[in-house]
Scaffold this motif. Structure first.
Motif, PDB file in Angstrom:
ATOM      1  N   PHE B   4      11.491 -29.764 -11.484  1.00 43.76           N
ATOM      2  CA  PHE B   4      12.366 -29.077 -12.428  1.00 43.76           C
ATOM      3  C   PHE B   4      12.096 -29.508 -13.856  1.00 43.76           C
ATOM      4  O   PHE B   4      12.535 -28.879 -14.785  1.00 43.76           O
ATOM      5  CB  PHE B   4      13.837 -29.270 -12.057  1.00 43.76           C
ATOM      6  CG  PHE B   4      14.389 -30.628 -12.322  1.00 43.76           C
ATOM      7  CD1 PHE B   4      15.084 -30.875 -13.489  1.00 43.76           C
ATOM      8  CD2 PHE B   4      14.243 -31.641 -11.402  1.00 43.76           C
ATOM      9  CE1 PHE B   4      15.618 -32.121 -13.729  1.00 43.76           C
ATOM     10  CE2 PHE B   4      14.774 -32.884 -11.634  1.00 43.76           C
ATOM     11  CZ  PHE B   4      15.467 -33.133 -12.798  1.00 43.76           C
ATOM     12  N   TYR B   5      11.356 -30.604 -14.046  1.00 45.32           N
ATOM     13  CA  TYR B   5      11.066 -31.077 -15.388  1.00 45.32           C
ATOM     14  C   TYR B   5       9.706 -30.532 -15.769  1.00 45.32           C
ATOM     15  O   TYR B   5       8.685 -31.115 -15.442  1.00 45.32           O
ATOM     16  CB  TYR B   5      11.079 -32.609 -15.434  1.00 45.32           C
ATOM     17  CG  TYR B   5      10.689 -33.234 -14.120  1.00 45.32           C
ATOM     18  CD1 TYR B   5      11.636 -33.432 -13.117  1.00 45.32           C
ATOM     19  CD2 TYR B   5       9.365 -33.547 -13.853  1.00 45.32           C
ATOM     20  CE1 TYR B   5      11.264 -33.951 -11.889  1.00 45.32           C
ATOM     21  CE2 TYR B   5       9.001 -34.070 -12.634  1.00 45.32           C
ATOM     22  CZ  TYR B   5       9.949 -34.267 -11.660  1.00 45.32           C
ATOM     23  OH  TYR B   5       9.585 -34.763 -10.456  1.00 45.32           O
ATOM     24  N   GLY B   6       9.738 -29.368 -16.397  1.00 48.25           N
ATOM     25  CA  GLY B   6       8.497 -28.871 -16.964  1.00 48.25           C
ATOM     26  C   GLY B   6       7.954 -27.631 -16.322  1.00 48.25           C
ATOM     27  O   GLY B   6       7.801 -26.615 -16.980  1.00 48.25           O
ATOM     28  N   ASP B   7       7.680 -27.656 -15.026  1.00 53.12           N
ATOM     29  CA  ASP B   7       6.949 -26.505 -14.477  1.00 53.12           C
ATOM     30  C   ASP B   7       7.816 -25.485 -13.761  1.00 53.12           C
ATOM     31  O   ASP B   7       7.316 -24.499 -13.250  1.00 53.12           O
ATOM     32  CB  ASP B   7       5.763 -26.944 -13.613  1.00 53.12           C
ATOM     33  CG  ASP B   7       6.105 -28.008 -12.593  1.00 53.12           C
ATOM     34  OD1 ASP B   7       7.159 -28.628 -12.742  1.00 53.12           O
ATOM     35  OD2 ASP B   7       5.323 -28.216 -11.668  1.00 53.12           O
ATOM     36  N   LEU B  10      13.713 -21.557 -15.004  1.00 55.44           N
ATOM     37  CA  LEU B  10      15.089 -21.278 -14.590  1.00 55.44           C
ATOM     38  C   LEU B  10      15.617 -20.060 -15.333  1.00 55.44           C
ATOM     39  O   LEU B  10      15.594 -20.022 -16.564  1.00 55.44           O
ATOM     40  CB  LEU B  10      15.970 -22.491 -14.908  1.00 55.44           C
ATOM     41  CG  LEU B  10      17.480 -22.323 -14.652  1.00 55.44           C
ATOM     42  CD1 LEU B  10      17.775 -22.166 -13.161  1.00 55.44           C
ATOM     43  CD2 LEU B  10      18.256 -23.517 -15.225  1.00 55.44           C
ATOM     44  N   GLY B  11      16.093 -19.078 -14.584  1.00 54.79           N
ATOM     45  CA  GLY B  11      16.747 -17.922 -15.202  1.00 54.79           C
ATOM     46  C   GLY B  11      18.249 -18.088 -15.116  1.00 54.79           C
ATOM     47  O   GLY B  11      18.779 -18.444 -14.058  1.00 54.79           O
ATOM     48  N   THR B  32      12.257 -24.998 -18.468  1.00 53.18           N
ATOM     49  CA  THR B  32      11.945 -23.747 -19.141  1.00 53.18           C
ATOM     50  C   THR B  32      13.041 -22.753 -18.761  1.00 53.18           C
ATOM     51  O   THR B  32      13.230 -22.449 -17.590  1.00 53.18           O
ATOM     52  CB  THR B  32      10.567 -23.232 -18.676  1.00 53.18           C
ATOM     53  OG1 THR B  32       9.604 -24.240 -18.993  1.00 53.18           O
ATOM     54  CG2 THR B  32      10.195 -21.944 -19.379  1.00 53.18           C
ATOM     55  N   VAL B  33      13.772 -22.270 -19.759  1.00 50.64           N
ATOM     56  CA  VAL B  33      14.957 -21.463 -19.492  1.00 50.64           C
ATOM     57  C   VAL B  33      14.796 -20.060 -20.053  1.00 50.64           C
ATOM     58  O   VAL B  33      14.390 -19.885 -21.199  1.00 50.64           O
ATOM     59  CB  VAL B  33      16.215 -22.117 -20.118  1.00 50.64           C
ATOM     60  CG1 VAL B  33      17.433 -21.220 -19.940  1.00 50.64           C
ATOM     61  CG2 VAL B  33      16.478 -23.489 -19.519  1.00 50.64           C
ATOM     62  N   LYS B  34      15.099 -19.060 -19.224  1.00 46.62           N
ATOM     63  CA  LYS B  34      15.238 -17.701 -19.740  1.00 46.62           C
ATOM     64  C   LYS B  34      16.651 -17.217 -19.443  1.00 46.62           C
ATOM     65  O   LYS B  34      17.273 -17.644 -18.467  1.00 46.62           O
ATOM     66  CB  LYS B  34      14.164 -16.767 -19.185  1.00 46.62           C
ATOM     67  CG  LYS B  34      13.953 -16.832 -17.681  1.00 46.62           C
ATOM     68  CD  LYS B  34      12.782 -15.972 -17.259  1.00 46.62           C
ATOM     69  CE  LYS B  34      13.189 -14.514 -17.264  1.00 46.62           C
ATOM     70  NZ  LYS B  34      12.084 -13.628 -16.842  1.00 46.62           N
ATOM     71  N   MET B  71      13.816 -19.982 -10.202  1.00 44.18           N
ATOM     72  CA  MET B  71      15.184 -20.208  -9.740  1.00 44.18           C
ATOM     73  C   MET B  71      16.118 -19.431 -10.648  1.00 44.18           C
ATOM     74  O   MET B  71      15.868 -19.314 -11.848  1.00 44.18           O
ATOM     75  CB  MET B  71      15.515 -21.701  -9.815  1.00 44.18           C
ATOM     76  CG  MET B  71      16.888 -22.048  -9.274  1.00 44.18           C
ATOM     77  SD  MET B  71      17.330 -23.770  -9.567  1.00 44.18           S
ATOM     78  CE  MET B  71      16.328 -24.616  -8.364  1.00 44.18           C
ATOM     79  N   VAL B  72      17.191 -18.907 -10.070  1.00 51.14           N
ATOM     80  CA  VAL B  72      18.189 -18.184 -10.859  1.00 51.14           C
ATOM     81  C   VAL B  72      19.540 -18.830 -10.637  1.00 51.14           C
ATOM     82  O   VAL B  72      19.900 -19.177  -9.505  1.00 51.14           O
ATOM     83  CB  VAL B  72      18.226 -16.685 -10.473  1.00 51.14           C
ATOM     84  CG1 VAL B  72      19.382 -15.966 -11.165  1.00 51.14           C
ATOM     85  CG2 VAL B  72      16.902 -16.005 -10.812  1.00 51.14           C
ATOM     86  N   THR B  73      20.283 -19.027 -11.708  1.00 53.21           N
ATOM     87  CA  THR B  73      21.665 -19.469 -11.597  1.00 53.21           C
ATOM     88  C   THR B  73      22.528 -18.563 -12.475  1.00 53.21           C
ATOM     89  O   THR B  73      22.014 -17.680 -13.155  1.00 53.21           O
ATOM     90  CB  THR B  73      21.822 -20.967 -11.929  1.00 53.21           C
ATOM     91  OG1 THR B  73      23.132 -21.392 -11.537  1.00 53.21           O
ATOM     92  CG2 THR B  73      21.619 -21.255 -13.404  1.00 53.21           C
TER      93      THR B  73
END
Lengths: 379, 379
Positions: B4-7, B10-11, B32-34, B71-73
């Protein structure tokens, strides 16, 4: 002055981790932030309202960047000060003030300032040629430092005896008596335009001699109260002598006789204040924002023992960073990971830091040692 | 799973203040967040790697957004669950799981779930027509809630006697016995994929009846230990019955007899957990990240008494927000301002929050009252 929450545009010179953590805090105040950095992959690139790729040393670039901001601050000293002085003349607020950045950029001027203001510091001589170096009155061993552009241990050379002179720097430099110090200590002080001054509690540092970087920092210091008081008084005096607006990190040596000698200044958030994010009532980043926006300075009291470890790129690895041991570290209570968003690692590159907080100082140290062993950045 | 740190990309569905504070925390892990939000001025717009303007309820929009993420949250429940279920089938990690979002979107299903799982809740009836409402077996007064899309007090109607029926909702709804409760309380629980479950300490809330919003929250609760334990057990049971991955906010009533009744669930960071940023060892945002990334959950212990106040748009003002009293508030120690980056205010709009931390609970309450009187958002 425009209100800093919402309608003020803040320009930051430098887009590294210090800028990144400053933005992380500035989010709480709706500050509109633009950042200038030569590296299009700089840690701030995605977090600001506008990211400008360009040289920090180029007059036109810095001027044009600052001209469209209401206020300019720095996260690195190596910037074009002529441009900042022009911006200041034209009404842009520049904090810290350009004259202070100019002074601190030059280790020679910095030392002269200490001398003129009776700030305790190691005996020194300003050197402009190899000849002058050879004839210097400072006894061996001494430290030669480039007057300009030294950073994180670069531009520093130890001259043990005459035989070392052949490899000495030939650029304008400064030589300083070698201090066989007991401890390296640091204090961060802030001053706002109203003249309010507040120091953070004293911290103690341990260096990694190989990387020549702060590696382990303990807050607060457990040195005797008189020393803590001396350090705070020195830091306050420097902030007031400079009339700085913003944060000032004061790096000091404590010599074997309990005397404090000021080593260097940094007029900005500093590696030696990262633990304040979790360890103090306000962080250094919050305090810098309060200072430059002329708001009441925050309470700097320690909430707890806090240890800060730099997460450095492992020796022997270069390339896209891989972090090992994060899960194990997250399994310890009171351990806070901060990664700096750098895609590429190289030996000793600052990739992040970890703060360890514990009401029991010995436990905090134990956890810090565990983190240091466990968390690795390879490629 | 990618690290989860870097590669990992996350949407986040929703770009409001919850997303904003989640990103503020995710910065520490290089995530990385969208973000997807229909409002191009949403609070997250400048802080993420990619900001997509689009409808959260549209299948194609949500599917296409999620398809390019690992991943989506969510930061809001009102999203297209069909798209999320399809994404889940195609291997995108969706946390909380779509089936849980679907359940919680519908207050009728949510109540059925409580009933089937022996979770204490007020007696209720699911209503599908005005006729059914008129014939209901729940005695007056009762509360009618729309099954879907209620939010921050909208979609809720109190039926005091027969004369109120003419203005009742005609859409599918739920009616609940009116609980003359003693206190509104809340607990936040997290569960990761490994099945680790941790609750935050219980908090107590005070509502602004005019705005129908949490206005004043105190952490930790000083209710008797048995009640705190009951609440934690109920929250843990719900998280386990749901097998949720992520954060779950459990809103509860404490009735006059000391009995806890679960009111509503929110499977995401929640307004009732904002004080955890400064008040607890880890914040709800950090905990949500740890949970969805299947990392060890953090220590939820309270560091201090913490009071959270929502900063709401002042009644009678609409337009570009002006914040009054910030300087006076910053002059109090242990007071933390969080503004949400919303350009426009309107009556009772959540524009930010303030957390007040103090070792002395009464002092914290006193400061909170001062902040409430002093900090105003007008236009």
């Amino acid at each position: 002055m425009k209100a800093f929450y919402g309608d003020l545009k803040l320009g930051i010179l430098g887009g590294g981790q210090l800028g990144r953590m400053l933005i992380q805090q500035a989010i709480n105040y709706n500050v509109t932030v633009k950042v200038l950095d030569p590296d299009r992959e700089a840690p701030c690139r995605k977090l600001c309202d506008e990211f400008v790729v360009g040289s920090l040393s180029d007059y036109e670039t810095v001027y044009n960047f600052g001209k469209k901001a209401d206020m300019v601050t720095i996260e690195i000293e190596k910037v074009n000060v002529d441009a900042l002085e022009q911006l200041e003349k034209e009404g842009v607020l520049v904090y810290p003030q350009p004259r202070i950045i100019r002074l601190i950029q030059d280790k020679g001027l910095q030392k002269q300032f200490f001398k003129e203001n009776n700030i305790p510091t190691a005996p020194f001589q300003v050197i402009s040629s190899p000849k002058q170096l050879a004839e210097s009155h400072i006894p061996f061993p001494y430290i030669q430092k480039l007057r300009r552009d030294g950073y994180d241990g670069r531009g520093v050379y130890k001259v043990i005896d005459e035989s070392y002179l052949k490899n000495a720097f030939t650029e304008p430099s400064l030589i300083e008596e070698w201090i066989d110090f007991e401890k390296e200590i640091g204090i961060i002080v802030a001053r706002n335009e109203n003249g309010e001054v507040k120091t953070f509690p004293l911290v103690e540092m341990e260096f990694n001699p190989q990387a020549n970087l702060v590696e382990f920092l303990i807050s607060p210091s457990t040195l005797p109260f008189e020393i803590q008081q001396d350090a705070a008084q020195i830091a306050t005096k420097i902030a007031e002598d400079l009339n700085i607006v913003g944060l000032l990190a004061v790096e000091m040596f404590l010599d074997k006789h309990g005397k404090i000698l000021v080593n260097e200044l940094a007029p900005r958030p500093h590696n030696s204040g990262h633990q304040s994010i979790e360890g103090n009532v306000v962080s250094q980043f919050e305090q810098h924002l309060r200072a430059i926006f002329n708001q009441p300075l925050g309470d700097t009291a320690c909430l707890n023992n806090a240890i800060m470890i730099n997460v450095l790129g492992e020796a022997g690895y270069e390339g896209p960073a891989i972090y090992q041991g994060i899960e194990k570290v997250l399994d310890c209570a009171g351990v806070y990971i901060h990664l700096y968003g750098k895609a590429l690692t190289k030996p000793f590159r600052k990739m992040g830091h970890v703060t360890i907080v514990d009401a029991d100082r010995e436990k905090a140290i134990e956890k810090a040692r565990f983190v240091q062993k466990t968390l690795k950045v390879i490629a």
